[in-house]
Every structure is written in structure tokens, then in C-alpha cells.
Design a protein around this motif. Structure first.
Motif, PDB file in Angstrom:
ATOM      1  N   VAL A  97       0.859  -1.176   0.000  1.00 54.44           N
ATOM      2  CA  VAL A  97       0.000   0.000   0.000  1.00 54.44           C
ATOM      3  C   VAL A  97       0.900   1.232   0.000  1.00 54.44           C
ATOM      4  CG1 VAL A  97      -1.843  -1.170   1.257  1.00 54.44           C
ATOM      5  CG2 VAL A  97      -0.072   0.063   2.523  1.00 54.44           C
ATOM      6  N   VAL A  98       0.330   2.381  -0.267  1.00 54.64           N
ATOM      7  CA  VAL A  98       1.070   3.636  -0.106  1.00 54.64           C
ATOM      8  C   VAL A  98       1.126   3.934   1.387  1.00 54.64           C
ATOM      9  CG1 VAL A  98       1.116   6.101  -0.605  1.00 54.64           C
ATOM     10  CG2 VAL A  98       0.355   4.489  -2.359  1.00 54.64           C
ATOM     11  N   PHE A  99       2.331   4.130   1.906  1.00 55.27           N
ATOM     12  CA  PHE A  99       2.495   4.294   3.348  1.00 55.27           C
ATOM     13  C   PHE A  99       3.363   5.504   3.657  1.00 55.27           C
ATOM     14  CE2 PHE A  99       5.822   1.445   1.816  1.00 55.27           C
ATOM     15  CZ  PHE A  99       6.971   2.009   2.344  1.00 55.27           C
ATOM     16  N   ASP A 100       3.266   5.948   4.892  1.00 49.96           N
ATOM     17  CA  ASP A 100       4.109   7.040   5.387  1.00 49.96           C
ATOM     18  C   ASP A 100       5.340   6.409   6.025  1.00 49.96           C
ATOM     19  OD1 ASP A 100       5.291   9.245   6.482  1.00 49.96           O
ATOM     20  OD2 ASP A 100       3.536   9.945   7.586  1.00 49.96           O
ATOM     21  N   ALA A 101       6.508   6.685   5.463  1.00 53.14           N
ATOM     22  CA  ALA A 101       7.732   6.035   5.938  1.00 53.14           C
ATOM     23  C   ALA A 101       8.008   6.325   7.405  1.00 53.14           C
ATOM     24  CB  ALA A 101       8.918   6.481   5.086  1.00 53.14           C
ATOM     25  N   SER A 102       7.601   7.493   7.894  1.00 48.68           N
ATOM     26  CA  SER A 102       7.876   7.848   9.288  1.00 48.68           C
ATOM     27  C   SER A 102       6.938   7.139  10.254  1.00 48.68           C
ATOM     28  CB  SER A 102       7.747   9.361   9.482  1.00 48.68           C
ATOM     29  OG  SER A 102       6.408   9.783   9.303  1.00 48.68           O
ATOM     30  N   ALA A 103       5.885   6.512   9.732  1.00 48.35           N
ATOM     31  CA  ALA A 103       4.909   5.835  10.591  1.00 48.35           C
ATOM     32  C   ALA A 103       4.920   4.330  10.353  1.00 48.35           C
ATOM     33  CB  ALA A 103       3.508   6.403  10.339  1.00 48.35           C
ATOM     34  N   SER A 104       6.071   3.795   9.931  1.00 51.00           N
ATOM     35  CA  SER A 104       6.162   2.365   9.644  1.00 51.00           C
ATOM     36  C   SER A 104       7.550   1.861  10.013  1.00 51.00           C
ATOM     37  CB  SER A 104       5.880   2.097   8.160  1.00 51.00           C
ATOM     38  OG  SER A 104       6.834   2.765   7.348  1.00 51.00           O
ATOM     39  N   PHE A 105       7.726   0.538   9.934  1.00 49.17           N
ATOM     40  CA  PHE A 105       9.010  -0.070  10.252  1.00 49.17           C
ATOM     41  C   PHE A 105       9.941   0.043   9.042  1.00 49.17           C
ATOM     42  CE2 PHE A 105       5.735  -2.864  12.318  1.00 49.17           C
ATOM     43  CZ  PHE A 105       5.826  -2.272  13.561  1.00 49.17           C
ATOM     44  N   ASN A 106      11.131   0.543   9.256  1.00 51.12           N
ATOM     45  CA  ASN A 106      12.089   0.665   8.159  1.00 51.12           C
ATOM     46  C   ASN A 106      12.891  -0.631   8.034  1.00 51.12           C
ATOM     47  OD1 ASN A 106      13.597   1.755   6.075  1.00 51.12           O
ATOM     48  ND2 ASN A 106      15.063   2.735   7.452  1.00 51.12           N
ATOM     49  N   MET A 107      12.174  -1.714   7.709  1.00 49.91           N
ATOM     50  CA  MET A 107      12.817  -3.023   7.620  1.00 49.91           C
ATOM     51  C   MET A 107      12.180  -3.847   6.510  1.00 49.91           C
ATOM     52  SD  MET A 107      13.299  -4.190  11.607  1.00 49.91           S
ATOM     53  CE  MET A 107      14.165  -5.681  11.096  1.00 49.91           C
ATOM     54  N   MET A 108      12.985  -4.765   5.967  1.00 48.36           N
ATOM     55  CA  MET A 108      12.491  -5.738   4.998  1.00 48.36           C
ATOM     56  C   MET A 108      12.484  -7.113   5.658  1.00 48.36           C
ATOM     57  SD  MET A 108      11.682  -4.477   1.993  1.00 48.36           S
ATOM     58  CE  MET A 108      11.620  -6.085   1.199  1.00 48.36           C
ATOM     59  N   PHE A 109      11.367  -7.803   5.550  1.00 48.09           N
ATOM     60  CA  PHE A 109      11.280  -9.191   5.997  1.00 48.09           C
ATOM     61  C   PHE A 109      11.176 -10.041   4.729  1.00 48.09           C
ATOM     62  CE2 PHE A 109       9.727  -6.627   9.472  1.00 48.09           C
ATOM     63  CZ  PHE A 109      10.326  -7.203  10.582  1.00 48.09           C
ATOM     64  N   TRP A 110      12.298 -10.672   4.374  1.00 49.07           N
ATOM     65  CA  TRP A 110      12.386 -11.328   3.074  1.00 49.07           C
ATOM     66  C   TRP A 110      11.633 -12.644   3.008  1.00 49.07           C
ATOM     67  CZ3 TRP A 110      13.689  -8.424  -0.795  1.00 49.07           C
ATOM     68  CH2 TRP A 110      14.553  -7.344  -0.600  1.00 49.07           C
ATOM     69  N   ASN A 111      11.283 -13.202   4.140  1.00 46.20           N
ATOM     70  CA  ASN A 111      10.418 -14.386   4.130  1.00 46.20           C
ATOM     71  C   ASN A 111       9.759 -14.531   5.485  1.00 46.20           C
ATOM     72  OD1 ASN A 111       9.093 -16.678   3.278  1.00 46.20           O
ATOM     73  ND2 ASN A 111      10.766 -18.048   3.820  1.00 46.20           N
ATOM     74  N   ASP A 112       8.459 -14.335   5.520  1.00 47.73           N
ATOM     75  CA  ASP A 112       7.699 -14.429   6.760  1.00 47.73           C
ATOM     76  C   ASP A 112       6.790 -15.653   6.752  1.00 47.73           C
ATOM     77  OD1 ASP A 112       7.243 -13.115   9.288  1.00 47.73           O
ATOM     78  OD2 ASP A 112       5.207 -12.699   8.603  1.00 47.73           O
ATOM     79  N   SER A 113       7.035 -16.562   5.815  1.00 53.37           N
ATOM     80  CA  SER A 113       6.180 -17.741   5.679  1.00 53.37           C
ATOM     81  C   SER A 113       6.759 -18.923   6.446  1.00 53.37           C
ATOM     82  CB  SER A 113       6.023 -18.119   4.204  1.00 53.37           C
ATOM     83  OG  SER A 113       5.300 -19.324   4.074  1.00 53.37           O
ATOM     84  N   LYS A 114       5.888 -19.677   7.099  1.00 48.98           N
ATOM     85  CA  LYS A 114       6.288 -20.912   7.773  1.00 48.98           C
ATOM     86  C   LYS A 114       5.964 -22.134   6.913  1.00 48.98           C
ATOM     87  CE  LYS A 114       7.339 -18.404  11.330  1.00 48.98           C
ATOM     88  NZ  LYS A 114       8.757 -18.084  11.602  1.00 48.98           N
ATOM     89  N   GLU A 115       5.356 -21.884   5.772  1.00 50.38           N
ATOM     90  CA  GLU A 115       4.925 -22.963   4.890  1.00 50.38           C
ATOM     91  C   GLU A 115       5.998 -23.251   3.845  1.00 50.38           C
ATOM     92  OE1 GLU A 115       1.409 -23.791   1.565  1.00 50.38           O
ATOM     93  OE2 GLU A 115       1.281 -22.075   2.936  1.00 50.38           O
ATOM     94  N   ALA A 116       6.344 -24.519   3.687  1.00 51.46           N
ATOM     95  CA  ALA A 116       7.348 -24.901   2.696  1.00 51.46           C
ATOM     96  C   ALA A 116       6.844 -24.591   1.289  1.00 51.46           C
ATOM     97  CB  ALA A 116       7.663 -26.389   2.823  1.00 51.46           C
ATOM     98  N   GLY A 117       7.739 -24.066   0.458  1.00 54.04           N
ATOM     99  CA  GLY A 117       7.366 -23.751  -0.913  1.00 54.04           C
ATOM    100  C   GLY A 117       6.562 -22.479  -1.061  1.00 54.04           C
TER     101      GLY A 117
END
Length: 201
Positions: A97-117
Motif C-alpha cells: 500500500v502507499v504508506f508514510d515512511a515515518s509511521a512504519s518499520f524501516n525493515m524488509m522481511f524477506w520471508n515471513d512464511s512458515k509454509e514450505a514452498g
């Protein structure tokens, strides 16, 4: 219909149409800012500054937690969104979504899935990709090796922080133990001999 009422209806309809159109042109005319490649080399994430005509306070600031709903009327520091592509094919995989950078986490989570594949990528706390691309065992093993290296590099810092915290706790415990003795010593010094009665001449 009264002319004032007609004008009011026209303004409301025009405002609603403009707001809906802004949902399209904020991305269509966005300005490219930068790119970032995932540690496994499989994904590319492009960052854009959204194009806005309407004042920012007319847009609701999204929150990474969907349970939180911010009110209108707050100015944004900057409106951005991110798009993800598969490096090998150039295929578009998703966007935030379009977000306000100052009101969000300045991080990338490259894989948040627990499911294989399956691979789920979050940018600044917002969902961006949910795909089976770049989710094979070899790619995810490369990603895990990257995170393990980061954990190893961070471990001495964490251990030092834990030692400092334990030292602070010990100092605080000693201070609390010494406080009753200090109060007793202070009370004894303030009391004159003879139970507080001054000897007469």
C-alpha cells in the motif's frame, strides 16, 4: 432543486471522483527512488514516491497492524510504496500500500512464511509478496545462511548488552540493600543522647 444544493452535490461528486482517481495516478505518476535486491539474489524491490495532488491530510495513514485505523487529518512526512519483481524473469510479484515512511518499520522481511514452498515478503511492515516463486529449498537455504551470518555478527553485541543489563541490575540490588542501613545511620546521627532529651544544667 435549489442552485446551492445542486452545487453542493456537484462538489461532493467531483471530490469523490477526484479521490478515486488519485488512487490510480498516485502510482501511475510515481517517482522512482531506489532498488534493493534480496540477500538470496532472487527478488528486486523498487521504492517509489507516490504522486499526490490532494493534500496529504485527506489520505488516511495506514498502519502495519490492520487492527489500528488512523484518523484523517494528519499530515504525512512522505508517501511511498514498494514493488517486488523476480530478478530472473522480471515478473511483477506484488506491491505494498502507499504508506508514510515515518509511521512504519524501516525493515524488509524477506520471508515471513512458515509454509514450505511459499514465500511471504513484508516491506516496512506491510504485505508485499505472497508467492511460490523464489521459495525453493536452495534459495531459502541461501536466505537462511544470510540471516545466520547476521545473527552471528549480532551475537557479541547482544551478549555485551545482556552483561551490561545484568550489571545494572546487580548495582540496583546493592543500592536497595544499602538504603535501609543508610536510613538507620542517618536516624541515629539525628537523635541526641538520652533518648532525645537534652540534659539540663
Amino acid at each position: 432543486m435549489d442552485i446551492k444544493a445542486l452545487i453542493g452535490v456537484i462538489l461532493v461528486v467531483a471530490g469523490a471522483a477526484t479521490y478515486q482517481a488519485s488512487e490510480w495516478w498516485e502510482r501511475a505518476y510515481a517517482t522512482y527512488i531506489s532498488s534493493q535486491t534480496s540477500p538470496d539474489g532472487c527478488l528486486r524491490v523498487d521504492t517509489y514516491k507516490a504522486f499526490w495532488v490532494l493534500p496529504s491530510f485527506l489520505h488516511r495513514i495506514p498502519d502495519p497492524d490492520p487492527e489500528n485505523r488512523n484518523d484523517l487529518g494528519r499530515d504525512w512526512d512522505g508517501a511511498f510504496f514498494k514493488r517486488a519483481y523476480e530478478v530472473s524473469t522480471g515478473d511483477f510479484l506484488g506491491e505494498t500500500v502507499v504508506f508514510d515512511a515515518s509511521a512504519s518499520f524501516n525493515m524488509m522481511f524477506w520471508n515471513d512464511s512458515k509454509e514450505a514452498g511459499r514465500r511471504i515478503v513484508l516491506a516496512n511492515g506491510f504485505p508485499m509478496v505472497d508467492t511460490d516463486r523464489c521459495a525453493d529449498k536452495a534459495t531459502l537455504a541461501t536466505l537462511e545462511a544470510f540471516y545466520e551470518k547476521e545473527r552471528e555478527e549480532f551475537r557479541p553485541i547482544q551478549e555485551r548488552w545482556e552483561r551490561d543489563r545484568e550489571r545494572d541490575r546487580e548495582e540496583e540490588r546493592l543500592r536497595e540493600q544499602n538504603q535501609p542501613d543508610e536510613r538507620q545511620a542517618s536516624g541515629a546521627a539525628a537523635s541526641p543522647p538520652g533518648g532525645g532529651r537534652l540534659a539540663g544544667r
